[in-house]
Design a protein around this motif. Structure first.
Motif, short mmCIF file in Angstrom:
data_model
loop_
_atom_site.label_atom_id
_atom_site.label_comp_id
_atom_site.label_asym_id
_atom_site.label_seq_id
_atom_site.Cartn_x
_atom_site.Cartn_y
_atom_site.Cartn_z
N UNK A 4 40.71 43.05 36.05
CA UNK A 4 39.38 43.09 36.97
C UNK A 4 38.28 43.04 35.80
N UNK A 5 37.54 41.71 35.68
CA UNK A 5 36.47 41.84 34.87
C UNK A 5 35.38 42.72 35.17
N UNK A 6 34.58 43.20 34.07
CA UNK A 6 33.60 44.36 34.34
C UNK A 6 32.26 43.87 34.06
N UNK A 13 15.07 45.73 41.89
CA UNK A 13 14.62 47.03 41.12
C UNK A 13 15.89 48.04 41.87
N UNK A 14 16.12 47.81 43.12
CA UNK A 14 17.34 48.77 43.55
C UNK A 14 18.63 48.36 42.93
N UNK A 15 18.93 49.39 41.74
CA UNK A 15 20.28 49.24 41.06
C UNK A 15 21.45 49.55 41.78
N UNK A 16 22.50 48.86 41.88
CA UNK A 16 23.81 49.44 42.35
C UNK A 16 25.01 48.82 41.44
N UNK A 17 25.71 49.58 41.23
CA UNK A 17 26.70 49.24 40.25
C UNK A 17 28.03 49.70 40.89
N UNK A 18 29.20 49.30 40.26
CA UNK A 18 30.55 49.93 40.75
C UNK A 18 31.51 49.78 39.78
N UNK A 19 32.62 50.50 39.50
CA UNK A 19 33.35 50.85 38.45
C UNK A 19 34.92 50.93 38.94
N UNK A 20 35.89 50.22 38.49
CA UNK A 20 37.20 50.74 38.51
C UNK A 20 37.54 51.59 37.71
N UNK A 21 38.70 52.61 37.79
CA UNK A 21 38.92 53.21 36.60
C UNK A 21 39.71 52.47 35.25
N UNK A 22 40.12 51.45 35.35
CA UNK A 22 40.51 50.54 34.22
C UNK A 22 40.14 49.23 34.60
N UNK A 23 40.67 48.37 33.62
CA UNK A 23 40.45 47.02 34.02
C UNK A 23 41.71 45.98 34.13
N UNK A 24 42.83 46.83 33.88
CA UNK A 24 44.17 45.75 34.00
C UNK A 24 45.13 46.88 34.87
N UNK A 25 45.82 46.22 35.89
CA UNK A 25 46.48 47.26 36.57
C UNK A 25 47.99 46.19 36.83
N UNK A 26 48.97 47.21 37.17
CA UNK A 26 50.12 46.20 37.40
C UNK A 26 50.57 46.74 38.85
N UNK A 32 43.95 50.77 43.38
CA UNK A 32 42.65 51.20 42.89
C UNK A 32 41.37 51.22 43.92
N UNK A 33 40.30 52.02 43.94
CA UNK A 33 39.18 51.99 44.60
C UNK A 33 38.08 52.45 43.70
N UNK A 34 37.07 51.56 43.82
CA UNK A 34 36.09 51.60 42.83
C UNK A 34 35.17 52.75 43.26
N UNK A 35 34.51 53.24 42.08
CA UNK A 35 33.21 54.56 42.20
C UNK A 35 32.02 53.55 42.25
N UNK A 36 31.22 53.83 43.55
CA UNK A 36 29.91 52.90 43.73
C UNK A 36 28.94 53.81 42.88
N UNK A 59 41.96 47.64 46.15
CA UNK A 59 42.69 46.50 45.62
C UNK A 59 44.00 46.71 46.01
N UNK A 60 44.59 46.02 46.94
CA UNK A 60 46.12 46.02 47.28
C UNK A 60 47.01 45.33 46.29
N UNK A 61 47.27 46.05 45.40
CA UNK A 61 47.87 45.63 44.17
C UNK A 61 49.34 44.58 44.28
#
Length: 84
Positions: A4-6, A13-26, A32-36, A59-61
């Protein structure tokens, strides 16, 4: 492996971002579910090959095809958009 690229972008002006726990999964890992960070209530999307819950970003791995994907998050009714 799924990667997953990050890169992060905000277009208003309304800043919204999200992040997954890591960038590579098996495929054997827990989905994984992101934090918004910012405004919730948006929709996730990506290209074909990754199986993604549009509401939660989970993401359904096991059902996704191995590859590298950019996932987008957009908030309806605004110009705010973020990619990871």
């Amino acid at each position: 492996m799924l990667s997953v690229k990050t890169p992060s972008k905000s277009k208003t002006i309304k800043i919204t971002n999200f992040v997954y726990g890591k960038s590579i999964y098996s495929k054997a890992e827990k989905n994984p579910t992101p934090t918004i960070i910012g405004s919730a209530g948006g929709n996730f999307n990506s290209s074909a090959g990754i199986v993604l819950n549009v509401s939660t970003g989970e993401i359904n791995l096991s059902a996704s095809t191995q590859g590298t994907y950019t996932i987008n998050y957009s908030i309806p009714g605004s110009c705010s958009s973020s990619s990871s």
